[in-house]
Design a protein around this motif. Structure first.
Motif, PDB file in Angstrom:
ATOM      1  N   ALA A 116      -6.173   7.548  10.792  1.00  0.00           N
ATOM      2  CA  ALA A 116      -7.515   7.737  10.219  1.00  0.00           C
ATOM      3  C   ALA A 116      -8.040   6.434   9.626  1.00  0.00           C
ATOM      4  O   ALA A 116      -9.216   6.089   9.818  1.00  0.00           O
ATOM      5  CB  ALA A 116      -7.488   8.843   9.165  1.00  0.00           C
ATOM      6  N   ALA A 117      -7.195   5.700   8.922  1.00  0.00           N
ATOM      7  CA  ALA A 117      -7.620   4.422   8.331  1.00  0.00           C
ATOM      8  C   ALA A 117      -7.953   3.419   9.428  1.00  0.00           C
ATOM      9  O   ALA A 117      -8.952   2.691   9.346  1.00  0.00           O
ATOM     10  CB  ALA A 117      -6.536   3.889   7.400  1.00  0.00           C
ATOM     11  N   LYS A 118      -7.132   3.370  10.466  1.00  0.00           N
ATOM     12  CA  LYS A 118      -7.379   2.458  11.593  1.00  0.00           C
ATOM     13  C   LYS A 118      -8.689   2.817  12.293  1.00  0.00           C
ATOM     14  O   LYS A 118      -9.499   1.940  12.616  1.00  0.00           O
ATOM     15  CB  LYS A 118      -6.202   2.504  12.575  1.00  0.00           C
ATOM     16  CG  LYS A 118      -6.356   1.604  13.784  1.00  0.00           C
ATOM     17  CD  LYS A 118      -6.359   0.145  13.369  1.00  0.00           C
ATOM     18  CE  LYS A 118      -6.461  -0.755  14.586  1.00  0.00           C
ATOM     19  NZ  LYS A 118      -6.648  -2.148  14.204  1.00  0.00           N
TER      20      LYS A 118
ATOM     21  N   CYS B 132       0.850  -1.188   0.000  1.00  0.00           N
ATOM     22  CA  CYS B 132       0.000   0.000   0.000  1.00  0.00           C
ATOM     23  C   CYS B 132       0.882   1.233   0.000  1.00  0.00           C
ATOM     24  O   CYS B 132       1.583   1.497   0.985  1.00  0.00           O
ATOM     25  CB  CYS B 132      -0.923  -0.015   1.221  1.00  0.00           C
ATOM     26  SG  CYS B 132      -2.063   1.376   1.280  1.00  0.00           S
ATOM     27  N   SER B 133       0.856   1.965  -1.097  1.00  0.00           N
ATOM     28  CA  SER B 133       1.642   3.198  -1.187  1.00  0.00           C
ATOM     29  C   SER B 133       1.059   4.246  -0.239  1.00  0.00           C
ATOM     30  O   SER B 133      -0.100   4.166   0.171  1.00  0.00           O
ATOM     31  CB  SER B 133       1.633   3.730  -2.621  1.00  0.00           C
ATOM     32  OG  SER B 133       0.321   4.168  -2.964  1.00  0.00           O
ATOM     33  N   MET B 134       1.852   5.225   0.092  1.00  0.00           N
ATOM     34  CA  MET B 134       1.375   6.299   0.962  1.00  0.00           C
ATOM     35  C   MET B 134       0.298   7.120   0.261  1.00  0.00           C
ATOM     36  O   MET B 134      -0.620   7.622   0.909  1.00  0.00           O
ATOM     37  CB  MET B 134       2.533   7.191   1.406  1.00  0.00           C
ATOM     38  CG  MET B 134       3.502   6.489   2.358  1.00  0.00           C
ATOM     39  SD  MET B 134       2.734   5.976   3.918  1.00  0.00           S
ATOM     40  CE  MET B 134       2.745   4.204   3.745  1.00  0.00           C
ATOM     41  N   ALA B 135       0.360   7.229  -1.069  1.00  0.00           N
ATOM     42  CA  ALA B 135      -0.691   7.937  -1.813  1.00  0.00           C
ATOM     43  C   ALA B 135      -2.009   7.174  -1.722  1.00  0.00           C
ATOM     44  O   ALA B 135      -3.070   7.777  -1.519  1.00  0.00           O
ATOM     45  CB  ALA B 135      -0.277   8.118  -3.273  1.00  0.00           C
ATOM     46  N   SER B 136      -1.952   5.850  -1.847  1.00  0.00           N
ATOM     47  CA  SER B 136      -3.176   5.051  -1.714  1.00  0.00           C
ATOM     48  C   SER B 136      -3.699   5.094  -0.285  1.00  0.00           C
ATOM     49  O   SER B 136      -4.908   5.192  -0.057  1.00  0.00           O
ATOM     50  CB  SER B 136      -2.936   3.603  -2.154  1.00  0.00           C
ATOM     51  OG  SER B 136      -2.732   3.558  -3.544  1.00  0.00           O
ATOM     52  N   LEU B 137      -2.799   5.019   0.688  1.00  0.00           N
ATOM     53  CA  LEU B 137      -3.206   5.142   2.083  1.00  0.00           C
ATOM     54  C   LEU B 137      -3.951   6.458   2.294  1.00  0.00           C
ATOM     55  O   LEU B 137      -5.019   6.480   2.913  1.00  0.00           O
ATOM     56  CB  LEU B 137      -1.985   5.085   3.010  1.00  0.00           C
ATOM     57  CG  LEU B 137      -2.238   5.461   4.472  1.00  0.00           C
ATOM     58  CD1 LEU B 137      -3.138   4.440   5.159  1.00  0.00           C
ATOM     59  CD2 LEU B 137      -0.916   5.622   5.211  1.00  0.00           C
ATOM     60  N   ALA B 138      -3.403   7.556   1.785  1.00  0.00           N
ATOM     61  CA  ALA B 138      -4.035   8.866   1.945  1.00  0.00           C
ATOM     62  C   ALA B 138      -5.428   8.879   1.310  1.00  0.00           C
ATOM     63  O   ALA B 138      -6.391   9.352   1.922  1.00  0.00           O
ATOM     64  CB  ALA B 138      -3.158   9.958   1.339  1.00  0.00           C
TER      65      ALA B 138
ATOM     66  N   HIS C 223       1.868  10.599   7.057  1.00  0.00           N
ATOM     67  CA  HIS C 223       1.674   9.154   6.917  1.00  0.00           C
ATOM     68  C   HIS C 223       1.051   8.575   8.183  1.00  0.00           C
ATOM     69  O   HIS C 223       0.107   7.780   8.123  1.00  0.00           O
ATOM     70  CB  HIS C 223       3.006   8.437   6.658  1.00  0.00           C
ATOM     71  CG  HIS C 223       3.723   8.881   5.432  1.00  0.00           C
ATOM     72  ND1 HIS C 223       5.097   8.815   5.331  1.00  0.00           N
ATOM     73  CD2 HIS C 223       3.288   9.388   4.261  1.00  0.00           C
ATOM     74  CE1 HIS C 223       5.475   9.257   4.151  1.00  0.00           C
ATOM     75  NE2 HIS C 223       4.384   9.617   3.482  1.00  0.00           N
ATOM     76  N   ILE C 224       1.587   8.964   9.328  1.00  0.00           N
ATOM     77  CA  ILE C 224       1.103   8.443  10.613  1.00  0.00           C
ATOM     78  C   ILE C 224      -0.350   8.855  10.847  1.00  0.00           C
ATOM     79  O   ILE C 224      -1.175   8.041  11.281  1.00  0.00           O
ATOM     80  CB  ILE C 224       2.031   8.890  11.761  1.00  0.00           C
ATOM     81  CG1 ILE C 224       3.403   8.213  11.589  1.00  0.00           C
ATOM     82  CG2 ILE C 224       1.427   8.571  13.117  1.00  0.00           C
ATOM     83  CD1 ILE C 224       4.499   8.795  12.451  1.00  0.00           C
TER      84      ILE C 224
END
Length: 188
Positions: free
Chosen positions: A139-141, A89-95, A133-134
């Motif tokens: 937010a995803a969690k 999972c790229s950081m862009a996809s995570l965002a 990133h963190i």
């Protein structure tokens, strides 16, 4: 026996070997169907980093989709599946996932997975991490995703890179409750 669908999305982060190990472990099982979403960036990273071609990864899936195919089944909440993995999972996809931007099939399918209360596993691959990133991981969690950084363990005494890749792949599958023997568990 009921067949369950698992969605595996591969983004352009480093580490497509993890996705290949996951696809290999899920391929050929009678109880699971692997649905693969492969981004264009992932194709480029595979060409640069891996000893396999994108077509070899695609061949392991029951069905594959382009990230541009926003009309594909995984884009809808009425399309049933047992969970989704974004690996790496790229950081862009995570965002995009953390903020609910459904700009492509990977992001939309992850959003649908969360809204439907299904397991979503994000295998983040970056170091060092910025505060952005963190915060996106948090937010995803908080939205219900599991964050599984691509950080291999060493308690199983790996002898090869494949041992480390399989360890992480096994831990990812554990997040979805999928039995596997990809690594030696602690105390066994």
């Amino acid at each position: 026996m009921t067949t369950q669908r698992i969605v595996l999305a591969v983004t352009g982060a480093s580490g497509p070997q993890y996705a290949y190990a996951l696809a290999s472990a899920l391929s050929g099982r009678q109880d699971l169907e692997l649905h693969l979403i492969l981004s264009e960036a992932a194709r480029k990273v595979i060409a640069l980093e891996a000893d396999f071609a994108p077509d070899a990864l695609i061949a392991l899936a029951h069905k594959h989709y382009s990230e541009k195919d926003i009309a594909a089944g995984p884009a809808s909440g009425s399309w049933r599946h047992a969970g989704m993995i974004v690996c790496p999972c790229s950081m862009a996809s995570l965002a995009a996932i953390a903020q609910g931007f459904g700009t492509n099939l990977i992001h939309r399918a992850a959003d649908v997975t969360l809204k439907e209360g299904k397991p979503l596993v994000l295998v983040t691959r970056e170091t060092p991490l910025s505060l952005i990133h963190i915060k996106n991981m948090l937010a995803a969690k908080e939205a219900g995703a599991s964050i599984v950084p691509a950080s291999p363990g060493f308690y199983h005494k790996p002898k090869t890179i494949n041992d480390m890749v399989n360890h992480l792949a096994g831990r990812i599958l554990d997040q979805l409750g999928i039995d596997n023997t990809l690594f030696k568990r602690w105390g066994e």
